[in-house]
Design a protein around this motif. Structure first.
Motif, PDB file in Angstrom:
ATOM      1  N   SER A  96       0.834  -1.193   0.000  1.00 26.66           N
ATOM      2  CA  SER A  96       0.000   0.000   0.000  1.00 26.66           C
ATOM      3  C   SER A  96       0.872   1.249   0.000  1.00 26.66           C
ATOM      4  O   SER A  96       1.989   1.230   0.517  1.00 26.66           O
ATOM      5  N   CYS A  97       0.349   2.301  -0.564  1.00 31.74           N
ATOM      6  CA  CYS A  97       1.022   3.599  -0.568  1.00 31.74           C
ATOM      7  C   CYS A  97      -0.032   4.646  -0.217  1.00 31.74           C
ATOM      8  O   CYS A  97      -0.848   5.017  -1.065  1.00 31.74           O
ATOM      9  N   ALA A  98      -0.022   5.091   1.023  1.00 38.92           N
ATOM     10  CA  ALA A  98      -0.987   6.078   1.485  1.00 38.92           C
ATOM     11  C   ALA A  98      -0.434   7.473   1.250  1.00 38.92           C
ATOM     12  O   ALA A  98       0.704   7.772   1.607  1.00 38.92           O
ATOM     13  N   ALA A  99      -1.270   8.320   0.654  1.00 39.08           N
ATOM     14  CA  ALA A  99      -0.854   9.685   0.368  1.00 39.08           C
ATOM     15  C   ALA A  99      -1.589  10.665   1.256  1.00 39.08           C
ATOM     16  O   ALA A  99      -2.762  10.479   1.581  1.00 39.08           O
ATOM     17  N   SER A 100      -0.894  11.699   1.658  1.00 38.60           N
ATOM     18  CA  SER A 100      -1.519  12.788   2.406  1.00 38.60           C
ATOM     19  C   SER A 100      -1.370  14.069   1.604  1.00 38.60           C
ATOM     20  O   SER A 100      -0.434  14.218   0.816  1.00 38.60           O
ATOM     21  N   GLY A 101      -2.307  14.976   1.795  1.00 38.75           N
ATOM     22  CA  GLY A 101      -2.274  16.212   1.027  1.00 38.75           C
ATOM     23  C   GLY A 101      -3.194  16.107  -0.170  1.00 38.75           C
ATOM     24  O   GLY A 101      -4.354  15.744  -0.040  1.00 38.75           O
ATOM     25  N   ARG A 102      -2.684  16.347  -1.347  1.00 42.60           N
ATOM     26  CA  ARG A 102      -3.494  16.325  -2.550  1.00 42.60           C
ATOM     27  C   ARG A 102      -3.917  14.894  -2.906  1.00 42.60           C
ATOM     28  O   ARG A 102      -3.267  13.913  -2.540  1.00 42.60           O
ATOM     29  N   SER A 103      -5.005  14.819  -3.667  1.00 42.76           N
ATOM     30  CA  SER A 103      -5.502  13.519  -4.111  1.00 42.76           C
ATOM     31  C   SER A 103      -4.498  12.856  -5.050  1.00 42.76           C
ATOM     32  O   SER A 103      -3.851  13.530  -5.872  1.00 42.76           O
ATOM     33  N   ILE A 104      -4.397  11.528  -4.961  1.00 38.41           N
ATOM     34  CA  ILE A 104      -3.497  10.811  -5.863  1.00 38.41           C
ATOM     35  C   ILE A 104      -3.982  10.892  -7.307  1.00 38.41           C
ATOM     36  O   ILE A 104      -3.221  10.600  -8.231  1.00 38.41           O
ATOM     37  N   SER A 105      -5.221  11.290  -7.516  1.00 35.89           N
ATOM     38  CA  SER A 105      -5.712  11.472  -8.880  1.00 35.89           C
ATOM     39  C   SER A 105      -5.095  12.710  -9.543  1.00 35.89           C
ATOM     40  O   SER A 105      -5.279  12.935 -10.734  1.00 35.89           O
ATOM     41  N   SER A 106      -4.354  13.480  -8.775  1.00 31.36           N
ATOM     42  CA  SER A 106      -3.644  14.645  -9.314  1.00 31.36           C
ATOM     43  C   SER A 106      -2.260  14.284  -9.836  1.00 31.36           C
ATOM     44  O   SER A 106      -1.535  15.166 -10.312  1.00 31.36           O
ATOM     45  N   TYR A 107      -1.913  13.001  -9.758  1.00 26.03           N
ATOM     46  CA  TYR A 107      -0.576  12.564 -10.133  1.00 26.03           C
ATOM     47  C   TYR A 107      -0.615  11.286 -10.964  1.00 26.03           C
ATOM     48  O   TYR A 107      -1.565  10.502 -10.870  1.00 26.03           O
ATOM     49  N   ILE A 108       0.430  11.087 -11.722  1.00 25.40           N
ATOM     50  CA  ILE A 108       0.761   9.752 -12.180  1.00 25.40           C
ATOM     51  C   ILE A 108       1.463   9.091 -11.006  1.00 25.40           C
ATOM     52  O   ILE A 108       2.389   9.667 -10.425  1.00 25.40           O
ATOM     53  N   MET A 109       1.008   7.904 -10.632  1.00 24.28           N
ATOM     54  CA  MET A 109       1.575   7.204  -9.490  1.00 24.28           C
ATOM     55  C   MET A 109       2.357   5.994  -9.979  1.00 24.28           C
ATOM     56  O   MET A 109       1.941   5.309 -10.926  1.00 24.28           O
ATOM     57  N   GLY A 110       3.452   5.721  -9.302  1.00 25.05           N
ATOM     58  CA  GLY A 110       4.275   4.601  -9.732  1.00 25.05           C
ATOM     59  C   GLY A 110       4.883   3.826  -8.589  1.00 25.05           C
ATOM     60  O   GLY A 110       4.962   4.314  -7.451  1.00 25.05           O
ATOM     61  N   TRP A 111       5.283   2.599  -8.914  1.00 21.43           N
ATOM     62  CA  TRP A 111       6.037   1.750  -8.001  1.00 21.43           C
ATOM     63  C   TRP A 111       7.407   1.466  -8.616  1.00 21.43           C
ATOM     64  O   TRP A 111       7.503   1.172  -9.809  1.00 21.43           O
ATOM     65  N   PHE A 112       8.421   1.526  -7.786  1.00 29.27           N
ATOM     66  CA  PHE A 112       9.775   1.172  -8.159  1.00 29.27           C
ATOM     67  C   PHE A 112      10.316   0.204  -7.115  1.00 29.27           C
ATOM     68  O   PHE A 112       9.746   0.070  -6.026  1.00 29.27           O
ATOM     69  N   ARG A 113      11.408  -0.439  -7.445  1.00 32.15           N
ATOM     70  CA  ARG A 113      12.064  -1.297  -6.455  1.00 32.15           C
ATOM     71  C   ARG A 113      13.575  -1.216  -6.634  1.00 32.15           C
ATOM     72  O   ARG A 113      14.070  -0.897  -7.711  1.00 32.15           O
ATOM     73  N   GLN A 114      14.270  -1.508  -5.549  1.00 30.93           N
ATOM     74  CA  GLN A 114      15.725  -1.451  -5.587  1.00 30.93           C
ATOM     75  C   GLN A 114      16.301  -2.567  -4.736  1.00 30.93           C
ATOM     76  O   GLN A 114      16.052  -2.618  -3.531  1.00 30.93           O
TER      77      GLN A 114
END
Length: 125
Positions: free
Chosen positions: A19-37
């Motif tokens: 899960s990735c919980a966002a605070s502040g602006r809605s995640i619909s205002s962004y392209i959201m992505g997952w990365f790994r390292q």
């Protein structure tokens, strides 16, 4: 601010949901992505979802096994991972990009504006 969670130790072949919980602006205002390292490796693109949620891209290495999704009401993005492999072991990061359109550049970490702290996923044999 982004907060990734849900990582852990899992046997190969099993599933895990991040899960990735966002605070502040809605995640619909962004392209959201997952990365790994993984240790000693560069940060690697995993998946992304566009502002409307109608377009999803995946790295070839996870296509068919991982699913990216989001819940606007909870302002949270998810990464459902199935059929996990040893090579999926890594720290997983969520990120947000202020761009309006999703193209090949969203596979580059430098394209993203905000990052979560990462959550460790360890796949054992």
């Amino acid at each position: 601010q982004l907060q990734a969670s849900g990582g852990g130790l899992v046997q190969a072949g099993n599933s895990l949901k991040l899960s990735c919980a966002a605070s502040g602006r809605s995640i619909s205002s962004y392209i959201m992505g997952w990365f790994r390292q993984a240790p000693g490796n560069e940060r690697e693109y995993v998946a992304s979802i566009n502002r409307s949620g109608g377009l999803k891209y995946y790295a070839d290495s996870v296509q068919g096994r991982f699913t990216i999704s989001r819940d606007i009401a909870k302002n949270t993005m998810y990464l459902q991972m199935h059929s996990l492999k040893l090579e999926d072991t890594a720290v997983y990061y969520c990120a947000a990009d202020r761009s309006y359109y999703m193209d090949h550049r969203i596979q580059s970490p430098s394209e993203y504006d905000y990052w979560g702290q990462g959550t460790q996923v360890t796949v054992s044999s």
